[in-house]
Write an enzyme that holds these catalytic residues in place. Structure first.
Site, PDB file in Angstrom:
ATOM      1  N   SER A  81      -5.077  19.256  85.337  1.00 38.07           N
ATOM      2  CA  SER A  81      -4.641  20.608  84.986  1.00 38.07           C
ATOM      3  C   SER A  81      -3.283  20.543  84.307  1.00 38.07           C
ATOM      4  O   SER A  81      -2.486  19.625  84.563  1.00 38.07           O
ATOM      5  CB  SER A  81      -4.547  21.470  86.243  1.00 38.07           C
ATOM      6  OG  SER A  81      -3.883  22.692  85.966  1.00 38.07           O
ATOM      7  N   TYR A  97      -1.199  23.378  94.904  1.00 37.32           N
ATOM      8  CA  TYR A  97      -2.153  23.051  93.845  1.00 37.32           C
ATOM      9  C   TYR A  97      -1.504  22.159  92.792  1.00 37.32           C
ATOM     10  O   TYR A  97      -2.062  21.138  92.372  1.00 37.32           O
ATOM     11  CB  TYR A  97      -2.654  24.342  93.211  1.00 37.32           C
ATOM     12  CG  TYR A  97      -3.560  24.153  92.019  1.00 37.32           C
ATOM     13  CD1 TYR A  97      -4.899  23.814  92.186  1.00 37.32           C
ATOM     14  CD2 TYR A  97      -3.072  24.314  90.719  1.00 37.32           C
ATOM     15  CE1 TYR A  97      -5.737  23.639  91.087  1.00 37.32           C
ATOM     16  CE2 TYR A  97      -3.894  24.142  89.619  1.00 37.32           C
ATOM     17  CZ  TYR A  97      -5.221  23.800  89.803  1.00 37.32           C
ATOM     18  OH  TYR A  97      -6.038  23.631  88.710  1.00 37.32           O
TER      19      TYR A  97
END
Length: 604
Positions: A481, A494
């Site tokens: 990501s 995250y």
């Protein structure tokens, strides 16, 4: 002379077809091409029934055939299929107008009639008569004494998991192959006989089998019990087979066949006593064709060896068929292979979003895909759709929780048993739980790292183990990501887990490069469409973090990109395909952002 009749007429056949208005490139280069032109009947059948081939391939089979058919059948001694054989059949039928059948030694049966039904009825009658003749003449156990019992299913499975990647790597050195395992009772019965090895090495049961089975299979010699012995038997067997096949080719190639490249050296069919038959092909369909044809070979061996003994083509005769210019020309007309033909891919998180788009794209490029997902039902749905679109055995569903070591291993086991190994692993399973730091519970922190840290570690470790077994390299793609490179406000757990994922990929790349295994990272950002993550509370939380409504989120992300675009799952799949394919053979340890341009995430 017979050998001249066999060798000379290929140019004559092409000339005949051209004069008849037939494009030779569209004509099947075999006896069927011209039988209709020579036999005076509207319907002609040329078939290869087991009982007929067994009768015409058994020593002493001609005598039994003459007793069974009398003057109703014409026996034609073996010559290579093609124009010369067509003319020989035609001449024989004209000379014997009362004949109803033609038996082609080591090859098959010709029948004819005024209607298709008539011709078909004659075919079935001939098969029945040949079967009765063989049954009446059978006098011995065709495969010899039973000296090897099949292994118990669990032991067989365990040994296959060790053996299949090794075998697949060996037969894929020149072109990647898909394997198929057959441990059916017919195969195991054959392999149990003490005469099975000798029979298997005599030669092909029928000339038409040669392109798919080669002249003979690889018989693996091993102690029947230990993994080490099986692995040694496979390694030594492949080396020996390749040496033999190269010698076979060099010993028979001539001016007619020299223009055609040698076929990949490895076996199409491998026989392992106690375990079964393993066939290879550039895709699952071709591996299955080889298996079906060798089942027919086993039946022909059973029938002919029960009469007396099986005889096959000589190596010279087999080579003349295998490298027949018209056959090779026909093969050259096949569509070019797709980019991932013969490759096996496993995609985690494959039931939705990026994972599903990736599975669909890899399959469209020729890969066989294991769709791995925690949601087993949705994985089944995706796999079924891929099979419907691309063919049998092109996809399987694997229920996998990437944080569970046992389920990860079991998922890879499924792919190995289905296709022989794994070449491409896309580690994509994801989760997104976010909160401000002081509101982040230990449960939220651990859950992120369980999937994005532990899960990516377990998948990477298992992927490397299986690829190393094959010894043929491979590609491991991490889907990370933008948050792994840019601090994510309100998403510390995250973002930290994604950063760990990226660095894990770098470490693995450095460690396994010596094995030819490449490890690269694709960094998406805000891929909302079709995503299971973005259908969760994550969407609401991200919108709240930016002070906007949830329905404004996609436009918010589009506007913040340099290119002013939204990123969709298919965009990420294209980047993954680049790293999965041979286009990136010299790239490892890289990061490719597919985020529309986020300046803070530009790698430095």
């Amino acid at each position: 002379p017979l050998e001249q009749r066999d060798r000379m007429p290929d140019a004559e056949m092409v000339d005949y077809l051209l004069r008849s208005g037939v494009d030779p490139s569209q004509a099947r280069p075999s006896i069927e091409t011209l039988l209709h032109a020579f036999i005076p009947a509207p319907h002609v059948d040329h078939t290869h029934p087991d009982a007929i081939i067994a009768l015409t391939a058994a020593s002493g089979g001609r005598r039994i055939a003459e007793e069974a058919f009398g003057d109703e059948a014409i026996w034609i001694d073996y010559i290579r299929p093609g124009f010369a054989l067509s003319k020989l059949v035609a001449a024989a039928v004209r000379e014997h107008p009362s004949a109803r059948f033609v038996l082609l030694a080591k090859h098959g049966l010709v029948t004819w009639g005024q209607t298709g039904a008539e011709s078909y009825a004659a075919t079935m009658e001939a098969i029945a008569r040949a079967s009765r003749a063989i049954e009446g003449a059978t006098s011995r156990n065709p495969f010899g004494s039973r000296v090897r019992e099949p292994l118990e299913p669990e032991l067989r499975r365990s040994l296959l998991l060790a053996a299949l990647p090794l075998l697949r790597g060996g037969v894929s050195r020149e072109r990647s192959q898909i394997l198929q395992v057959d441990s059916g009772p017919e195969v195991l019965e054959f392999l149990a006989g003490d005469d099975a090895r000798r029979l298997s090495q005599i030669g092909a049961a029928c000339p038409d089998h040669l392109v798919n089975t080669k002249v003979r299979p690889l018989w693996v010699d091993w102690d029947g019990a230990t993994e080490a012995s099986l692995e040694t038997g496979i390694r030594e067997g492949i080396i020996g087979y390749e040496t033999w096949y190269r010698s076979y080719h060099e010993g028979h190639v001539d001016a007619e066949t020299a223009p055609f490249p040698i076929d990949p050296l490895g076996p199409r069919v491998t026989l392992i006593p106690g375990i079964g038959m393993i066939t290879a092909g550039r895709d699952a369909t071709r591996a299955d064709i080889s298996a079906q044809l060798y089942h027919r070979a086993i039946e022909v061996l059973r029938l002919s060896a029960g009469i007396s003994d099986f005889t096959s083509l000589t190596d010279a005769e087999a080579f003349a068929v295998e490298y027949w210019p018209l056959e090779r020309y026909k093969l050259s007309l096949a569509p070019p292979p797709r980019e991932l033909e013969g490759r096996v891919a496993l995609v985690t998180g494959g039931a939705s979003g990026i994972g599903r788009a990736t599975a669909e794209l890899l399959a469209a490029q020729g890969a066989h895909v294991a769709v791995a997902d925690l949601d087993g039902e949705r994985a089944e749905e995706v796999a079924r759709a891929l099979v419907e679109r691309h063919g049998s055995r092109r996809a399987i569903a694997v229920r996998m929780n990437v944080g569970d070591e046992g389920l990860v291993q079991a998922g890879f086991d499924d792919a190995v048993l289905e296709w022989g190994g794994v070449d491409i692993v896309v580690s994509n399973a994801g989760i997104a739980l976010a909160a401000n730091l002081v509101d982040t519970t230990l449960e939220v922190w651990d859950r992120n790292f369980d999937v994005l840290g532990r899960g990516y570690f377990l998948v990477a470790r298992e992927a490397v183990r299986r690829m190393a077994q094959q010894g043929a390299g491979g590609s491991l793609v991490f889907v990370a990501s933008k948050n792994g490179l840019v601090a994510g406000k309100g998403a510390a757990a995250y973002s930290a887990a994604k950063a760990a994922e990226i660095h894990l990929a770098r470490c693995v790349a450095e460690e396994v490069g010596v094995e030819g295994i490449r490890v690269n990272v694709v960094n998406p950002d805000a891929v909302i469409r079709g995503s299971g993550i973005w259908n969760s509370a994550w969407r609401e939380e991200r919108a709240r973090n930016y002070g906007i409504g949830a329905d404004e989120l996609e436009e918010h992300y589009r506007q913040r990109t340099t290119l002013k675009v939204n990123v969709v799952p298919e965009d990420i799949a294209e980047a993954i395909l680049y790293f999965a394919s041979s286009r990136s053979l010299k790239s490892t340890g890289n990061i490719l952002n597919v985020d529309g341009g986020v300046a803070a995430a530009y790698p430095r």
